[in-house]
Write an enzyme that holds these catalytic residues in place. Structure first.
Site, mmCIF file in Angstrom:
data_model
loop_
_atom_site.group_PDB
_atom_site.id
_atom_site.type_symbol
_atom_site.label_atom_id
_atom_site.label_comp_id
_atom_site.label_asym_id
_atom_site.label_seq_id
_atom_site.Cartn_x
_atom_site.Cartn_y
_atom_site.Cartn_z
ATOM 1 N N TYR A 98 0.829 -1.224 0.000
ATOM 2 C CA TYR A 98 0.000 0.000 0.000
ATOM 3 C C TYR A 98 0.854 1.260 0.000
ATOM 4 O O TYR A 98 0.427 2.296 -0.517
ATOM 5 C CB TYR A 98 -0.979 -0.014 1.197
ATOM 6 C CG TYR A 98 -2.149 -0.914 0.895
ATOM 7 C CD1 TYR A 98 -3.288 -0.418 0.269
ATOM 8 C CD2 TYR A 98 -2.095 -2.281 1.170
ATOM 9 C CE1 TYR A 98 -4.338 -1.255 -0.065
ATOM 10 C CE2 TYR A 98 -3.140 -3.125 0.845
ATOM 11 C CZ TYR A 98 -4.259 -2.603 0.230
ATOM 12 O OH TYR A 98 -5.293 -3.432 -0.115
ATOM 13 N N GLU A 149 -8.247 -7.228 4.875
ATOM 14 C CA GLU A 149 -7.461 -8.301 4.238
ATOM 15 C C GLU A 149 -6.778 -9.169 5.304
ATOM 16 O O GLU A 149 -6.751 -10.393 5.199
ATOM 17 C CB GLU A 149 -6.465 -7.695 3.228
ATOM 18 C CG GLU A 149 -7.199 -7.239 1.971
ATOM 19 C CD GLU A 149 -6.477 -6.209 1.114
ATOM 20 O OE1 GLU A 149 -5.238 -6.118 1.180
ATOM 21 O OE2 GLU A 149 -7.161 -5.476 0.358
#
Ligand SMILES: Cc1cc2nc3c(=O)[nH]c(=O)nc-3n(C[C@H](O)[C@H](O)[C@H](O)COP(=O)(O)OP(=O)(O)OC[C@H]3O[C@@H](n4cnc5c(N)ncnc54)[C@H](O)[C@@H]3O)c2cc1C
Ligand code: HEM
Length: 397
Positions: free
Chosen positions: A95, A137
């Protein structure tokens, strides 16, 4: 934590994003793959060429900016994307890379409008969204790791069977090399397959719907050979090179499209290889002795491309369930059509459907699903009872 000012600033950039359109995500991906070429081992580079992933990412970012003061409305999209990400084993550190290239893309494409204030608001806003994904996640990774037969990341499997189902579709059955149990899944979910075809410079990861009911020991997928102008990398490699005894890596089952038991009638609607999740649902309904009416509607080009016909036929006959198929190309001269087969496009006026109740599950090419969904809406089936899976980057019907 976003301030009112951050929210106002991000929302004020929506017209800029909309004016930029997919040129923004195009620039973003080019930039990211230039600076971080290792990510080409994660992303499907064919989807980059077709432009579908650029559109999916653009739509997600624009929807986030528009709804930044009420991201609860994005919960279904978050669930779908998080599930997809887990089938690639995306990690929190990834990310940072994506966030960096997104901010630099905005700076490069909007040099005048990308003031310090805008940069600060977008950096914070990206961080908030990234954390939403990272948290969900991680939860999914943990749930799978902790379930019976579950795991995290890749696990080595051997091909134990390879079965031709029709002219273009072949099934592959996998068992884990460690010979332990495999986790159950919801019918409709998919697995991620990771391998390095000798026809590609990169590691390739693709999703395939599980095509029968969970059994704790094996997984089965059914793959269509993709023969566009450019041959599909993974599907052709699987068909041509992967044989019984070969090993490959699988990521655990994932996905937010699956049968939900509401003890209501169920209508399974597919075209082409979109039949695979429907087979998993059908087999699961049989295994659990489903007592409600089931309809199985399928469309394909012709009899040679009709996968799982005799299996479906025998189940539906046995249970008194409705089974109807449409062949787009018709039948060769002299051949007779079966009782439950018509020529042409799928047409719901030719069958009897539980329109006011029950759930409708769709899978097939986008144009087919658009067409089928529109017919259902015209027949007053409410939108929330229509569920669908896209075999590629998501698109809204
Ligand atoms: C949730 C999910 C479930 C799925 N379930 C199934 C399933 O059960 N069965 C199944 O068969 N598939 C399924 N798929 C699709 C599958 O994941 C693959 O996308 C499919 O097999 C094609 O992969 P490929 O590597 O063969 O083709 P790719 O190499 O990924 O190519 C895909 C398409 O892009 C085109 N293309 C490639 N490069 C270019 C270029 N340079 N320019 C223009 N076009 C290009 C190709 O011609 C091809 O049509 C599913 C996908 C998802 C997301
Ligand atoms: C907040 C940041 C992110 C957003 C908004 C986002 C959004 C999306 C969307 C909308 C899709 C398509 C989902 C679908 O088809 O259902 C997708 C797929 C994907 N994402 Fe993300 N994503 C983010 C971060 C990341 C990160 C950090 C990575 C890893 C580097 C990543 C890798 C992927 C991959 C590999 C796919 C599948 C691509 C394909 O099939 O072509 N994403 N993402």
């Amino acid at each position: 934590m976003l301030t009112t000012q951050d929210i106002r600033i991000v929302k004020s950039t929506v017209p800029l994003l909309e004016a930029g359109g997919t040129a923004i995500t195009d620039h973003f991906y080019q930039r990211m793959f230039n600076h971080n070429p290792e990510l080409q081992d994660i992303f499907n580079m064919s989807n980059q060429h077709t432009g579908r992933q650029k559109l999916a990412l653009f739509e997600a970012i624009a929807a986030y900016a528009k709804n930044i003061d009420n991201i609860a409305v994005l919960k279904h999209a978050v669930e779908r994307i998080a599930n997809k990400h887990t089938s690639f084993h995306i990690q929190p550190k990834d990310y940072d890379i994506v966030g960096h290239h997104l901010i630099e893309t905005l700076r490069e494409l909007l040099p005048e409008q990308f003031t310090e204030e805008v940069e600060s608001a977008w950096t914070k806003a990206y961080g908030v969204l990234a954390n939403v994904f990272i948290d969900r996640e991680e939860q999914l990774y943990q749930d799978r790791e902790n379930s019976k037969g579950g795991w995290r990341g890749k696990r080595a499997f051997a091909v134990v069977d390879k079965i031709q189902e029709s002219e273009l579709v072949t099934s592959f059955v996998f068992e884990p090399v460690d010979q332990q149990a495999v986790m159950d899944y919801q019918p409709g979910q998919y697995i991620g397959i990771e391998l390095k075809p000798n026809t590609s410079n990169h590691i390739e990861i693709r999703q395939y719907s599980l095509s029968t009911a969970a059994n704790g020991k094996q997984y089965r997928i059914s793959v269509k050979r993709e023969q566009g102008q450019i041959q599909g990398l993974m599907s052709n490699y699987l068909h041509d090179h992967i044989q019984v005894g070969d090993l490959l890596d699988l990521h655990p089952p994932a996905g937010d499209f699956y049968f939900i038991d509401k003890q209501q009638p169920v209508v399974l609607i597919s075209a082409g290889v979109g039949v695979t999740p429907m087979q998993a649902i059908l087999d699961t309904l049989v295994a659990q002795g489903y007592q409600q009416q089931v309809s199985y509607l399928h469309a394909c080009e012709n009899a040679k491309q009709h996968s799982f016909n005799s299996h479906t036929q025998s189940i539906c006959q046995q249970h008194g369930w409705q089974h109807f198929t449409w062949y787009n190309q018709g039948v060769p001269a002299g051949d007779t059509l079966g009782e439950n087969i018509a020529i042409g496009f799928m047409d719901f006026s030719q069958v009897s459907l539980p329109l006011s109740q029950g759930d409708f599950y769709l899978c097939g090419p986008l144009a087919f699903m658009d067409f089928a969904k529109q017919q259902l809406l015209n027949l007053d089936v409410s939108e929330e009872r229509i569920h669908y899976e896209v075999f590629g980057p998501h698109a809204n019907l």
